[in-house]
Design a protein around this motif. Structure first.
Motif, mmCIF file in Angstrom:
data_model
loop_
_atom_site.group_PDB
_atom_site.id
_atom_site.type_symbol
_atom_site.label_atom_id
_atom_site.label_comp_id
_atom_site.label_asym_id
_atom_site.label_seq_id
_atom_site.Cartn_x
_atom_site.Cartn_y
_atom_site.Cartn_z
ATOM 1 N N GLY A 69 1.795 6.031 0.904
ATOM 2 C CA GLY A 69 -0.064 4.697 1.548
ATOM 3 C C GLY A 69 -1.158 6.086 2.416
ATOM 4 N N CYS A 70 -1.833 5.794 2.317
ATOM 5 C CA CYS A 70 -2.868 6.264 3.832
ATOM 6 C C CYS A 70 -2.026 6.546 4.737
ATOM 7 C CB CYS A 70 -3.765 5.405 3.826
ATOM 8 S SG CYS A 70 -5.358 5.879 2.626
ATOM 9 N N MET A 71 -1.253 5.195 5.466
ATOM 10 C CA MET A 71 -0.776 5.392 6.558
ATOM 11 C C MET A 71 0.489 6.612 6.916
ATOM 12 S SD MET A 71 -2.593 3.915 9.221
ATOM 13 C CE MET A 71 -3.938 5.062 7.864
ATOM 14 N N ILE A 98 9.905 5.637 0.089
ATOM 15 C CA ILE A 98 8.997 5.809 -1.160
ATOM 16 C C ILE A 98 8.251 5.049 -0.731
ATOM 17 C CG2 ILE A 98 10.476 7.001 -3.036
ATOM 18 C CD1 ILE A 98 11.527 4.069 -3.770
ATOM 19 N N PHE A 99 7.034 4.849 -2.140
ATOM 20 C CA PHE A 99 5.564 3.636 -2.456
ATOM 21 C C PHE A 99 6.567 2.120 -1.698
ATOM 22 C CE2 PHE A 99 2.275 2.282 -4.867
ATOM 23 C CZ PHE A 99 1.395 1.515 -3.888
ATOM 24 N N GLU A 100 7.606 1.340 -2.460
ATOM 25 C CA GLU A 100 7.942 0.257 -3.052
ATOM 26 C C GLU A 100 8.510 -0.404 -2.190
ATOM 27 O OE1 GLU A 100 7.700 3.488 -5.037
ATOM 28 O OE2 GLU A 100 8.536 2.412 -6.598
ATOM 29 N N MET A 105 2.270 -6.058 6.449
ATOM 30 C CA MET A 105 0.999 -5.850 5.830
ATOM 31 C C MET A 105 -0.510 -5.183 6.401
ATOM 32 S SD MET A 105 -0.375 -7.461 2.174
ATOM 33 C CE MET A 105 -1.613 -8.864 2.765
ATOM 34 N N TYR A 106 -0.738 -3.808 6.269
ATOM 35 C CA TYR A 106 -2.225 -4.381 6.906
ATOM 36 C C TYR A 106 -2.824 -4.001 5.226
ATOM 37 C CZ TYR A 106 -1.423 0.987 5.336
ATOM 38 O OH TYR A 106 -1.374 2.019 4.798
ATOM 39 N N ASP A 107 -4.191 -4.833 4.872
ATOM 40 C CA ASP A 107 -4.468 -5.086 4.452
ATOM 41 C C ASP A 107 -6.475 -4.015 4.028
ATOM 42 O OD1 ASP A 107 -6.002 -6.345 2.153
ATOM 43 O OD2 ASP A 107 -5.920 -7.917 2.645
ATOM 44 N N ASN A 108 -6.560 -3.357 3.595
ATOM 45 C CA ASN A 108 -7.374 -2.490 3.738
ATOM 46 C C ASN A 108 -8.107 -3.006 1.830
ATOM 47 O OD1 ASN A 108 -6.027 -0.588 1.720
ATOM 48 N ND2 ASN A 108 -5.884 1.066 2.913
ATOM 49 N N GLU A 109 -7.144 -4.129 1.406
ATOM 50 C CA GLU A 109 -7.628 -4.165 -0.086
ATOM 51 C C GLU A 109 -7.912 -3.510 -1.139
ATOM 52 O OE1 GLU A 109 -11.180 -6.689 1.140
ATOM 53 O OE2 GLU A 109 -10.240 -8.613 2.003
ATOM 54 N N ALA A 110 -7.415 -2.608 -1.078
ATOM 55 C CA ALA A 110 -7.065 -1.529 -2.365
ATOM 56 C C ALA A 110 -5.823 -0.513 -2.060
ATOM 57 C CB ALA A 110 -8.472 -1.426 -2.859
ATOM 58 N N TYR A 111 -5.550 0.304 -3.723
ATOM 59 C CA TYR A 111 -5.060 1.249 -2.952
ATOM 60 C C TYR A 111 -5.971 2.751 -2.585
ATOM 61 C CZ TYR A 111 -1.734 -1.138 -6.802
ATOM 62 O OH TYR A 111 -1.195 -2.203 -6.851
ATOM 63 N N MET A 112 -5.782 3.144 -1.557
ATOM 64 C CA MET A 112 -6.944 3.495 -0.901
ATOM 65 C C MET A 112 -6.095 4.875 -1.144
ATOM 66 S SD MET A 112 -8.765 2.600 -0.160
ATOM 67 C CE MET A 112 -9.644 0.525 0.088
ATOM 68 N N ASN A 113 -4.588 5.503 -0.898
ATOM 69 C CA ASN A 113 -4.341 6.909 -0.129
ATOM 70 C C ASN A 113 -4.243 7.353 -1.989
ATOM 71 O OD1 ASN A 113 -2.833 8.517 0.290
ATOM 72 N ND2 ASN A 113 -1.195 8.179 -1.069
ATOM 73 N N THR A 114 -5.068 6.654 -3.182
ATOM 74 C CA THR A 114 -4.636 7.690 -4.421
ATOM 75 C C THR A 114 -6.514 7.222 -5.172
ATOM 76 O OG1 THR A 114 -3.774 4.709 -4.870
ATOM 77 C CG2 THR A 114 -2.332 7.557 -5.606
ATOM 78 N N GLY A 157 1.123 -0.903 2.990
ATOM 79 C CA GLY A 157 -0.193 -1.477 2.614
ATOM 80 C C GLY A 157 -0.531 -2.558 1.752
ATOM 81 N N ASP A 158 -1.600 -3.066 1.524
ATOM 82 C CA ASP A 158 -1.226 -4.815 0.601
ATOM 83 C C ASP A 158 -1.011 -3.668 -1.355
ATOM 84 O OD1 ASP A 158 -3.823 -2.361 0.552
ATOM 85 O OD2 ASP A 158 -4.153 -3.812 -0.874
ATOM 86 N N GLY A 159 -0.772 -2.623 -1.171
ATOM 87 C CA GLY A 159 -0.245 -2.339 -2.474
ATOM 88 C C GLY A 159 0.994 -2.962 -2.478
ATOM 89 N N ALA A 160 1.515 -1.988 -1.856
ATOM 90 C CA ALA A 160 2.539 -1.255 -1.208
ATOM 91 C C ALA A 160 3.449 -2.562 -0.685
ATOM 92 C CB ALA A 160 3.244 -0.319 0.083
ATOM 93 N N THR A 161 2.860 -4.022 -1.130
ATOM 94 C CA THR A 161 3.252 -5.066 -0.221
ATOM 95 C C THR A 161 3.106 -6.473 -1.002
ATOM 96 O OG1 THR A 161 2.960 -4.289 1.945
ATOM 97 C CG2 THR A 161 3.208 -6.367 1.501
HETATM 98 C C1 TPP Z 1 6.754 4.749 -7.624
HETATM 99 C C2 TPP Z 1 4.536 4.899 -7.309
HETATM 100 N N1 TPP Z 1 3.838 4.497 -8.424
HETATM 101 C C3 TPP Z 1 2.754 4.947 -7.780
HETATM 102 C C4 TPP Z 1 2.906 5.735 -6.264
HETATM 103 C C5 TPP Z 1 1.126 5.914 -6.125
HETATM 104 N N2 TPP Z 1 0.479 5.590 -5.215
HETATM 105 C C6 TPP Z 1 1.047 6.672 -4.024
HETATM 106 S S1 TPP Z 1 0.454 5.731 -2.697
HETATM 107 C C7 TPP Z 1 -0.540 4.488 -3.950
HETATM 108 C C8 TPP Z 1 -1.194 3.271 -3.198
HETATM 109 C C9 TPP Z 1 -1.149 2.741 -1.705
HETATM 110 O O1 TPP Z 1 -1.912 1.687 -1.726
HETATM 111 P P1 TPP Z 1 -1.559 0.502 -0.184
HETATM 112 O O2 TPP Z 1 -0.409 0.177 -0.644
HETATM 113 O O3 TPP Z 1 -2.735 -0.452 -0.723
HETATM 114 O O4 TPP Z 1 -1.496 1.615 0.931
HETATM 115 P P2 TPP Z 1 -3.513 2.579 1.674
HETATM 116 O O5 TPP Z 1 -3.309 4.003 0.381
HETATM 117 O O6 TPP Z 1 -4.246 1.435 0.665
HETATM 118 O O7 TPP Z 1 -3.332 2.439 2.824
HETATM 119 C C10 TPP Z 1 -0.117 4.577 -4.233
HETATM 120 C C11 TPP Z 1 -0.434 3.783 -6.149
HETATM 121 C C12 TPP Z 1 3.232 5.956 -5.516
HETATM 122 N N3 TPP Z 1 3.633 6.694 -4.943
HETATM 123 N N4 TPP Z 1 4.585 5.861 -6.217
#
Ligand code: TPP
Ligand code: SF4
Lengths: 408, 318
Positions: free
Chosen positions: B55-57, B77-79, B144-153, B118-122
């Protein structure tokens, strides 16, 4: 040839393959075990849980919610410096695929026992090698055991190699055929193993007194080198493996040193050679005996290690053959069996290039019997180059009537 | 950026500065989550291992071979930040029991293991990992840092995106008012897992947030913190306004600040004269379309109603 016979003086236990592997894992004394049940691997995670519950295995056992998190917790543990073990099969291995590729990139020596099984769909729980091959390009070492004893020993040797070259290991053993068989096996004790496999001593860990950033974000100007480093470590692992099988023989008496531990052969200098992975080789040996008794010069070459690929060894082992038949329980749709393709690639720059036929057999547990193997030997003997794409691969067990909507 | 990089000599080892979240990271000006990272590390101190989701951070802080992290840090990884943290914790439990001298950790008992996503990751993709970590009771503080969307993508909706927000996967259009769901209540979900300490905080009140981090780290077992962290890029506002907007979200009740201990609300940051959410919506480009028609009005009303309902449940109004 049951490998346990090589060391008849040792006391052997008869137990299910999964339990035996779990006991082998116990001897490796992992700090952290994290695994999730899936047929036919389940016996491994159950036995490990039981060993922990009975105080025989002093590991943290993480009761994870999924294979994805089994792999992920192993990654955290391994990065912290722990010796970490997991086990899975089929769909579970697929679910681990994403974290496992990163374990290779992050150079974490996690060892996993994989009870090989087909991948859906249709749903099937039975053995083939589709799961292992689906993870082929991640950077994990891959071994294939022929019997339970090897499955145990590959885990122990796997930790040793993994921790020296810093790569994860998938130690494959065929679902049901090995997981559910009762075989006599020598299960080394922790004391015996400690000499062979000292506690892990990693160079970098998540140690707060010496902070490191792991798993950084790399841009194009750096990433290639990490992949190259995996390639180098894989190649280096061949020497490490050669030393490991040698020392294993000295400590435990079981001899896996043929072709530096990469290949196991049976009448390996024969004119006609079959190549196969895993448990089917037991049956193949029996059929070879019958054909040899009738004067047919046929033998077997069994890659024990699939990654790193035994390129030099296969060139040497197959180079003088009149023809080669690859019996394989996987296939790469749209091309051909991956193993056959790899062997062809290996021989491309070799001096001699025997004709190679591949046979896709034993998919999702379909039994492969002796007469079928006999037919494949005969077809291999008839093989001659050049071959059309249709001629080079066959599916001898295919039931045409099912394709035509008949007999169910 | 890459030509700069190619001119630099990276042969030196990475050196960490004095701080645990060092300047020089690549976050945008006015990044709310980057402030959250600063506060987390200040509150936790050096005896800490951070696991971080993609994510962004992660991306802004670890451009190899540089790193902003002065603490031990791992991204996988992301998840799976929660699971990686669980594995780290299990490893330390094991060392502690089997081989206390394994590592030269100055004060192993006080070792902080913090997972950050991030909020997506969490709340979305990493939800299973988080749920498992909490349920099994690992001694991990999840933030969970919440910026209310997937910002990194590039600003796609998540289950924390508020009703009516236009994102790249919930765009406002002739047939759409933008995102059509309300924020998923992660604090209650965490509390329902039996997590002893759950809290929400906003980067607009660093003192409160840092105290909550410190409090969480004192407790054995899983802890869950939800920290509100605006993103000027994804929300479309002037980057100097981050703290102001974080505060306004608190003042409107869109983001209630509270603590839950053993499943009970124990402390609520009461709001006197709660502001209408409209005041907050007006500040951001992502809600612009709501002020252009009747449907937008209805959406604003629906959001206000949802906020009022939660405010009542929480006893938010002073
Ligand atoms: C399995 C998988 N799906 C999609 C992605 C693409 N991806 C990387 S970061 C991200 C969004 C992160 O969003 P969030 O957790 O809210 O953090 P933010 O970027 O807002 O800080 C996505 C969709 C990935 N890395 N791995
Ligand atoms: S896009 Fe938003 S969250 Fe990401 S670094 Fe920029 S300001 Fe921060």
């Amino acid at each position: 040839m049951a490998k346990a016979e090589q060391n008849p003086s040792d006391e052997q236990e008869v137990m299910k393959g999964t339990s035996a592997v779990a006991k082998g894992v116990m001897a490796a004394d992992p700090d952290v075990v994290s695994a999730y049940p899936i047929t036919p691997q389940t016996g491994v995670v159950e036995k490990l849980s039981e060993l922990v519950a009975d105080g025989q295995l002093d590991s943290e056992f993480i009761k994870v919610d999924s294979e994805f998190n089994a792999a992920s917790t192993c990654i955290g543990a391994s990065a912290a410096g722990a010796r970490a073990f997991s086990a899975t099969s089929s769909q579970g291995l697929k679910l681990m695929s994403e974290p496992l590729f990163t374990a290779a990139g992050m150079r974490l020596p996690i060892v996993m026992a994989v009870a090989n099984r087909s991948l859906s769909a249709p749903l099937s729980i039975w053995a083939d090698h589709t799961d292992a091959f689906a993870e082929r390009d991640g950077g994990m070492l891959q071994f294939h055991a022929e019997d339970v004893q090897e499955a145990i020993d590959h885990v122990l040797m796997g930790f040793r190699v993994a921790e020296q070259v810093n790569l994860p290991v998938l130690s494959n053993f065929d679902g049901f055929i090995l997981t559910h068989v009762q075989e006599p096996a020598d299960i080394p004790s922790e004391e015996e193993v400690s000499e062979f496999l000292p506690p892990r001593d990693p160079e970098f860990t998540l140690d707060p007194s010496d902070p490191k950033t792991m798993g950084a974000f790399a841009r194009p100007e750096h990433w290639t080198e990490t992949r190259y480093a995996i390639q180098e470590a894989m190649m280096e692992s061949k020497d490490v493996w050669a030393q490991t099988v040698q020392e294993f023989k000295e400590v435990f008496g079981r001899d896996y040193t043929e072709y530096n531990g990469m290949l196991d052969t049976y009448h390996g200098d024969a004119d006609y050679l079959l190549v196969a992975l895993g448990s089917i080789c037991g049956t193949i040996r029996g059929v070879i005996d019958e054909y040899r008794a009738e004067g047919v010069d046929v033998g077997l070459v069994r890659p024990r290690v699939h990654r790193p690929f035994p390129t030099e060894e296969l060139r040497e082992a197959l180079g003088d053959a009149e023809a080669v038949g690859v019996l394989t329980k996987e296939m790469s749709p749209g091309y051909e069996s991956a193993l056959a393709g790899e062997i062809k690639g290996t021989l491309y720059h070799a001096e001699n290039q025997p004709p190679i036929k591949s046979f896709v057999i034993g998919m999702a547990g379909r039994d492969v019997n002796a007469p079928e193997i006999g037919t494949m030997i005969e077809e291999t003997m008839e093989a001659s180059a050049p071959m059309t794409f249709e001629e080079q691969e066959s599916w001898p067990q295919l039931r045409e009537e099912i394709l035509n909507g008949g007999d169910q | 950026m890459s030509s700069d990089l190619q001119d630099q000599d990276f042969t030196d080892e990475v050196e960490h500065g004095e701080e645990l979240w060092n300047p020089g990271h690549r976050a945008c000006a006015g990044c709310g989550p980057a402030l959250a990272m600063k506060y987390i590390t200040e509150a936790a101190g050096p005896n800490t291992i951070v696991t971080n989701a993609t994510g962004c951070m992660e991306v802004v802080s670890t451009p190899f071979p540089e790193s902003s992290w002065g603490t031990s840090y791992i991204h996988n990884i992301f998840e799976n930040a929660a699971s990686v943290a669980a594995g780290v914790e299990a490893a330390y439990q094991s060392f502690d029991r089997r081989d206390p001298d394994h590592l030269d950790v100055s004060d192993e008992d006080d070792l902080n293991i913090i997972a950050i996503g991030g909020d997506g990751a969490t709340a979305d993709i990493g939800f299973r990992a988080l749920s498992g970590m909490m349920e099994r009771g690992h001694d991990v503080t999840y933030i969970m840092y919440d910026n209310e969307a997937y910002m990194n993508t590039g600003v796609q909706r998540s289950s924390q995106t508020p009703l009516g927000a236009s994102t790249t996967t919930s765009p406002a259009g002739t047939e759409s008012i933008g995102n059509d769901t309300n924020k998923k209540d992660m604090a209650s979900i965490a509390a329902d897992h039996g997590v002893e300490y759950v809290a929400t905080a906003s980067i607009s009140n660093p003192h409160d947030f840092k105290q909550k981090v410190e409090k969480a780290l004192e407790i054995d077992g899983p802890k869950f913190l939800h920290v509100y962290s605006p993103c000027p890029v994804g929300w479309s506002y002037e980057s100097s306004k981050t703290v102001e907007l974080a505060e306004l979200a608190v003042e409107t009740g869109l983001f209630p600040v509270f603590e839950m201990e053993n499943g009970e609300i124990t402390n609520v940051n009461k709001i006197s004269d709660r502001k209408p959410v409209r005041e907050w919506l007006e500040t951001q480009g992502r809600f612009k379309h709501l002020f252009e028609g009747e449907e937008g009005e209805e959406t604003i009303e629906a959001l206000q109603e949802w906020i009022d309902g939660r405010a009542e449940d929480l006893g938010l109004d002073a």
